[in-house]
Write a protein that holds these residues in place. Structure first.
Motif, short mmCIF file in Angstrom:
data_model
loop_
_atom_site.label_atom_id
_atom_site.label_comp_id
_atom_site.label_asym_id
_atom_site.label_seq_id
_atom_site.Cartn_x
_atom_site.Cartn_y
_atom_site.Cartn_z
N ASP A 166 36.75 -51.74 -52.29
CA ASP A 166 36.11 -51.03 -53.40
C ASP A 166 37.08 -50.96 -54.58
O ASP A 166 38.11 -50.29 -54.49
N PRO A 167 36.80 -51.63 -55.69
CA PRO A 167 37.72 -51.62 -56.84
C PRO A 167 38.03 -50.22 -57.36
O PRO A 167 39.15 -49.95 -57.81
N LEU A 203 34.42 -53.51 -37.86
CA LEU A 203 35.10 -53.11 -39.09
C LEU A 203 36.40 -53.90 -39.27
O LEU A 203 36.68 -54.41 -40.36
N VAL A 204 37.18 -54.00 -38.21
CA VAL A 204 38.44 -54.74 -38.30
C VAL A 204 38.17 -56.21 -38.60
O VAL A 204 38.86 -56.83 -39.42
N GLY A 205 37.15 -56.78 -37.97
CA GLY A 205 36.81 -58.17 -38.24
C GLY A 205 36.39 -58.40 -39.68
O GLY A 205 36.80 -59.37 -40.32
N MET A 210 37.73 -60.40 -45.16
CA MET A 210 37.49 -60.19 -46.58
C MET A 210 38.71 -59.74 -47.36
O MET A 210 38.70 -59.77 -48.60
N SER A 211 39.77 -59.34 -46.67
CA SER A 211 40.96 -58.86 -47.37
C SER A 211 42.22 -59.46 -46.75
O SER A 211 42.65 -59.02 -45.67
N PRO A 212 42.85 -60.43 -47.39
CA PRO A 212 44.11 -60.97 -46.88
C PRO A 212 45.18 -59.89 -46.74
O PRO A 212 46.03 -59.96 -45.84
#
Length: 279
Positions: A166-167, A203-205, A210-212
């Motif tokens: 979330d930005p 959630l972890v997957g 989606m986030s390096p």
């Protein structure tokens, strides 16, 4: 991820962080091919055979005794939270993933939340889902979201998801990297205790894909619960302020967290927080 693989990765990650000099071993000449301790060095420090430790680290042995785990924890210089995580990983039984029921806020916890309505406070589920919050917590941390979102299990904000995806939340924390490490360290601890939680695994997957940055922090295997810390915020309405986030455990729901957000008395941060109260 299978129990043996989690234990294997945790041991390798922690072994890589301990240098021979940290535990009184001489630095031998030549180039070391591994970061941190060699398996042989760790086995010697823990008083176990190299073959046994190798099987344990490779996931081919799952029956480590308390004595072995305690010796490994000492050799690896684990703190109390990491030691507990090691025991969790070593004691888990293989169980299929299951979808747990939606978490609920105990009436007594909700009464407590209502009694501190003048303070930013929120109740978090074990996966970091926001189960309830005071109006001031909503205005401070997530004013861009619906204030009633926690009331709908399918729409509940999740602290980890907000922090990484979330930005608005990312911009809110001037100390974003430190907050991110704290959240991931806490999530690691929860994952060790609940390996069969399908929602947590999902959630972890999701965050790993989606986030390096999340993937990097997750692979570090840092384990530490969120307890109390100060963070600088850049709020879009009231500007910069410094807050302390303290975590309490509700008596009726020890797997949930009651988070209080406070400011220093007489500070400009306290004045800034007061400006949010009409919202």
């Amino acid at each position: 991820m299978a129990r043996s693989q989690q234990l294997s990765e945790f041991l390798r990650a922690r072994r890589a962080r301990v240098r021979p000099a940290d535990v009184g071993l001489p630095e031998l000449p030549g180039v070391r091919r591994v970061a941190g301790l060699r398996r042989e060095e760790l086995s010697h420090l823990a008083g176990v055979s190299v073959s046994y430790y190798t099987r344990l680290e490779q996931g081919r042995s799952t029956n480590a005794s308390d004595g072995v785990l305690n010796a490994l924890a000492t050799a690896l210089r684990l703190d109390e939270h990491e030691h507990a995580h090691l025991r969790d990983l070593a004691s888990q039984r293989l169980r299929p993933l299951r979808r747990p029921p939606a978490e609920r806020v105990d009436p007594l916890t909700r009464d407590l939340l209502r009694s501190v309505g003048h303070t930013p406070a929120l109740v978090l589920g074990r996966r970091g889902d926001v189960l309830a919050w005071t109006p001031l917590a909503h205005a401070l941390l997530a004013g861009h979201l619906s204030p009633t979102a926690p009331d709908r299990p399918e729409d509940r904000p999740n602290l980890s998801r907000m922090l990484f995806l979330d930005p608005h939340t990312r911009e809110l924390y001037a100390d974003w990297e430190r907050k991110a490490r704290a959240v991931v360290g806490n999530l690691r601890q929860v994952a060790g205790r609940h390996p069969d939680d399908a929602l947590l695994a999902s959630l972890v997957g999701e965050l790993t894909m989606m986030s390096p940055e999340f993937a990097t922090l997750w692979n570090d295997h840092r384990v530490k619960p969120c307890e109390a810390d100060a963070y600088r915020l850049r709020h879009p309405v009231v500007g910069d302020l410094t807050v302390t986030q303290q975590v309490l455990l509700p008596a009726r729901s020890p797997e949930q967290s009651f988070v209080l957000v406070t400011t220093e008395e007489g500070s400009t941060s306290q004045d800034a927080m007061a400006l949010l109260r009409p919202y």
